[in-house]
Write a protein that holds these residues in place. Structure first.
Motif, PDB file in Angstrom:
ATOM      1  N   MET A  79       0.840  -1.200   0.000  1.00  0.00           N
ATOM      2  CA  MET A  79       0.000   0.000   0.000  1.00  0.00           C
ATOM      3  C   MET A  79       0.868   1.240   0.000  1.00  0.00           C
ATOM      4  SD  MET A  79      -3.104  -0.849   2.564  1.00  0.00           S
ATOM      5  CE  MET A  79      -2.657  -2.404   3.295  1.00  0.00           C
ATOM      6  N   THR A  80       0.556   2.150  -0.925  1.00  0.00           N
ATOM      7  CA  THR A  80       1.264   3.409  -0.998  1.00  0.00           C
ATOM      8  C   THR A  80       0.402   4.542  -0.465  1.00  0.00           C
ATOM      9  OG1 THR A  80       2.384   2.576  -2.951  1.00  0.00           O
ATOM     10  CG2 THR A  80       2.556   4.904  -2.554  1.00  0.00           C
ATOM     11  N   GLY A  81      -0.894   4.428  -0.678  1.00  0.00           N
ATOM     12  CA  GLY A  81      -1.795   5.469  -0.201  1.00  0.00           C
ATOM     13  C   GLY A  81      -3.220   4.950  -0.095  1.00  0.00           C
ATOM     14  N   LEU A  82      -3.999   5.559   0.811  1.00  0.00           N
ATOM     15  CA  LEU A  82      -5.397   5.180   1.014  1.00  0.00           C
ATOM     16  C   LEU A  82      -6.249   6.429   1.065  1.00  0.00           C
ATOM     17  CD1 LEU A  82      -4.982   2.556   3.878  1.00  0.00           C
ATOM     18  CD2 LEU A  82      -5.383   2.078   1.471  1.00  0.00           C
ATOM     19  N   MET A  83      -7.456   6.330   0.503  1.00  0.00           N
ATOM     20  CA  MET A  83      -8.436   7.396   0.634  1.00  0.00           C
ATOM     21  C   MET A  83      -9.764   6.726   0.946  1.00  0.00           C
ATOM     22  SD  MET A  83      -9.417  10.582  -1.834  1.00  0.00           S
ATOM     23  CE  MET A  83     -10.098   9.626  -3.149  1.00  0.00           C
ATOM     24  N   THR A  90     -10.571   4.716  -2.465  1.00  0.00           N
ATOM     25  CA  THR A  90      -9.499   4.447  -3.430  1.00  0.00           C
ATOM     26  C   THR A  90      -8.238   4.076  -2.671  1.00  0.00           C
ATOM     27  OG1 THR A  90     -10.444   6.090  -4.927  1.00  0.00           O
ATOM     28  CG2 THR A  90      -8.193   5.423  -5.352  1.00  0.00           C
ATOM     29  N   ALA A  91      -7.504   3.131  -3.225  1.00  0.00           N
ATOM     30  CA  ALA A  91      -6.225   2.726  -2.636  1.00  0.00           C
ATOM     31  C   ALA A  91      -5.173   2.722  -3.736  1.00  0.00           C
ATOM     32  CB  ALA A  91      -6.337   1.339  -2.021  1.00  0.00           C
ATOM     33  N   ILE A  92      -3.991   3.196  -3.400  1.00  0.00           N
ATOM     34  CA  ILE A  92      -2.860   3.148  -4.334  1.00  0.00           C
ATOM     35  C   ILE A  92      -2.027   1.954  -3.918  1.00  0.00           C
ATOM     36  CG2 ILE A  92      -0.874   4.363  -5.246  1.00  0.00           C
ATOM     37  CD1 ILE A  92      -2.330   6.967  -4.545  1.00  0.00           C
ATOM     38  N   ALA A 102      -3.700   3.337  -8.866  1.00  0.00           N
ATOM     39  CA  ALA A 102      -4.897   3.532  -8.044  1.00  0.00           C
ATOM     40  C   ALA A 102      -5.961   2.499  -8.405  1.00  0.00           C
ATOM     41  CB  ALA A 102      -5.441   4.939  -8.260  1.00  0.00           C
ATOM     42  N   ALA A 136      -2.651  -1.265   6.796  1.00  0.00           N
ATOM     43  CA  ALA A 136      -1.627  -0.380   6.246  1.00  0.00           C
ATOM     44  C   ALA A 136      -0.423  -0.367   7.174  1.00  0.00           C
ATOM     45  CB  ALA A 136      -2.193   1.023   6.077  1.00  0.00           C
ATOM     46  N   ALA A 139       2.622   4.552  10.068  1.00  0.00           N
ATOM     47  CA  ALA A 139       3.341   5.745   9.609  1.00  0.00           C
ATOM     48  C   ALA A 139       4.531   5.992  10.526  1.00  0.00           C
ATOM     49  CB  ALA A 139       2.410   6.946   9.608  1.00  0.00           C
TER      50      ALA A 139
END
Length: 162
Positions: A79-83, A90-92, A102, A136, A139
């Protein structure tokens, strides 16, 4: 005087240059003939290429997939990014080391694998009717101490005022 009446030594003495010349011409002619035959001989056709044998294909196990599961290997999801936005989340993701892209909820990640849900702390993947939650990575905490204003972690890009 006929040739037969001469003794052998005298015969060789008279005819030796002619005999040597004849032997030399015969040697030259045979050498030219041999080299001419070798150099002017037709070239053989090139050999046909070897047959390329492909490895035997493994038998298909699709018919048994319903009985024992699909047998697909696990996906490597990074996972690079989550929205998180409910059904429009959306998930990257990077799938099996491919470049990250995406995916929306409901998109196919791989054959038989779909993105079922996107949450703030991870995603839910549906593989052949079974849901699996993937959290995820945590961080990184901010660096302790002072952070220069021009650093990527904080500040305004090097300007003292916003």
């Amino acid at each position: 005087m006929p040739v037969l009446d001469l003794p052998a030594a005298e015969f060789l003495q008279r005819h030796a240059p002619s005999l040597l010349r004849g032997a030399a011409l015969l040697a030259i002619a045979s050498g030219i003939g041999l080299w001419g035959a070798l150099l002017l001989a037709p070239q053989p056709d090139p050999a046909p290429p070897m047959l390329a044998v492909e490895p035997a294909q493994a038998p298909s196990l699709d018919a048994l997939a319903g009985w024992f599961g699909s047998g697909r290997g696990r996906l490597q999801v990074r996972m690079t990014g989550l929205m998180a936005a409910g059904p429009r989340g959306t998930a990257i993701l990077s799938i099996d080391g491919a470049p990250a892209r995406a995916f929306r909820v409901g998109d196919t990640l791989a054959p038989g694998v779909t993105l079922a849900e996107v949450h703030a702390d991870g995603i839910v993947v549906n593989q052949d009717g079974m849901d699996e939650a993937i959290t995820a990575p945590a961080a990184e905490p901010p660096a302790p101490g002072f952070i220069p204003a021009g650093s990527p972690q904080g500040g305004t890009g090097g300007h003292p005022f916003p």
